[in-house]
Design a protein around this motif. Structure first.
Motif, short mmCIF file in Angstrom:
data_model
loop_
_atom_site.label_atom_id
_atom_site.label_comp_id
_atom_site.label_asym_id
_atom_site.label_seq_id
_atom_site.Cartn_x
_atom_site.Cartn_y
_atom_site.Cartn_z
N HIS A 46 11.35 94.38 13.39
CA HIS A 46 12.31 94.88 12.31
C HIS A 46 11.73 94.35 11.07
N GLU A 56 13.44 91.05 8.56
CA GLU A 56 13.64 89.95 9.29
C GLU A 56 12.39 88.91 9.23
N HIS A 67 12.94 87.68 15.78
CA HIS A 67 14.08 88.39 15.14
C HIS A 67 14.98 87.84 14.11
CA CA Z 1 16.42 92.35 14.94
#
Ligand code: CA
Length: 340
Positions: free
Chosen positions: A65, A68, A151
């Motif tokens: 992602h 992040e 993450h």
């Molecule tokens: Ca994430």
């Protein structure tokens, strides 16, 4: 599709690093991507390989992602600091795996709106996000003894920092995953059942690779606490695997507190659009019935806000970051002790 049939579908991504060569190499995974702005263009995803002789391979990714950041920064620092002379085996580092998302500072890819952690096993003929997942499934994960995908809560959530393990039900693989988690030595470890096979950890499990995740901050910012946990944890893990024998793990302040997410009953969702005023802090232990927060309605200033309550007891491990919310947004969720 069987494994053998799927393996015949070759990724269009080409690596300019040689995974079998000793030394430190910094290169790119290049994916042809023809667009209006760049007819013969490529998406170039930076990759660093540090190898010295035979031994286990640890694969690290961040930027699954793009918004992040703790993992991205920790992996860039690891890539700069690792020297082949100190390594026994191999470390493969991809700090910005969904590169278009990382470049845009967004959770999902601005090209295909793809969420890489919902894209496995991927597709070699799909959009960039599906192609990256396919390359992971057919190339990078196949090199790995262990895998850690880093993450955080991204732009819309903030997490109490933890390293995470998804259980797959295979006793040996779950044991190796728990060993990797314990070796990482985070203040909090969250252990829970894998629920979505389209995520990175289950994709690793299907190849027999022990895998971890974790949420190390959020709000679209960079948690220094989360960054510190990752930076020590990665090296602790590499020591545990025998890849970084000279590392002296710092003594953890406290043993890892093992927790798990509650089921749906521990999640609080917005029943209507509004402005959310939280009444419980991250890390706070709450009782069933305790207020999670107040939902205010900007179109009706004199209307009493709606009080939202936790349905079960637990510890607040996640909260929504922006106060403004829409109907259906997750506002908070709870974790409880994990009892194996
Ligand atoms: Ca994430």
């Amino acid at each position: 599709m069987s494994d053998s049939a799927s393996a015949e579908r070759r990724s269009q991504i080409v690596a300019d690093v040689d995974f079998g060569r000793d030394g430190k190499q910094a290169g790119n995974l290049s994916m042809p991507w023809s667009s209006h702005e760049s007819a013969y263009g490529q998406i170039q995803i930076p990759i660093v390989v540090v190898k010295n002789g035979d031994g286990p391979t640890m694969l690290y990714t961040a930027g699954t992602h793009g918004d992040e950041y703790e993992g991205q920064v920790a992996l860039m620092r690891l890539a700069r600091e690792l020297e082949p002379a100190n390594v026994c085996g191999r470390v493969v580092i991809v700090p910005a795996l969904n590169y278009p998302a990382a470049e845009a500072g967004r959770r999902t890819s601005p090209i295909d709106q793809g969420n890489l952690n919902r894209a496995y096993p991927g597709d070699p003929d799909g959009g960039p996000t599906a192609q990256i997942a396919w390359y992971m499934s057919t190339v990078l994960l196949k090199l790995a003894t262990g895998y850690h995908d880093l993450h955080s809560g991204g732009s819309s959530l903030e997490y109490l920092e933890y390293a995470g393990l998804m259980l797959c039900g295979d006793k040996d693989l779950d044991r190796r995953g728990l060993d990797l988690l314990q070796a990482f030595a985070p203040p909090i470890g969250v252990v829970r059942k894998a629920r979505d096979g389209r995520a990175a950890q289950p994709a690793a499990h299907r190849l027999g690779v022990a895998a971890l995740g974790g949420e190390f901050g959020g709000r679209g910012g960079l948690s220094r606490h989360g960054l510190g946990i990752i930076e020590a944890g990665l090296r602790n893990q590499l020591k545990h695997l025998g890849i970084l024998p000279g590392w002296n793990p710092p003594k953890p302040a406290a043993p890892t507190r093992l927790m798990t997410w509650t089921g749906r009953e521990g999640f609080v969702y917005a029943p209507a659009p509004g402005v959310f005023e939280p009444l419980a802090d991250l890390g706070e232990e709450v009782e069933a019935g305790q207020p999670a927060g107040l939902l205010h309605f900007i179109d009706e200033p004199t209307r009493a806000p709606l009080e939202l309550r936790f349905a079960v007891p637990g510890m607040v491990i996640c909260r929504r970051a922006p106060a403004r919310c829409r109907r259906g947004d997750c506002l908070a969720h709870l974790a409880v002790p994990w009892n194996g």
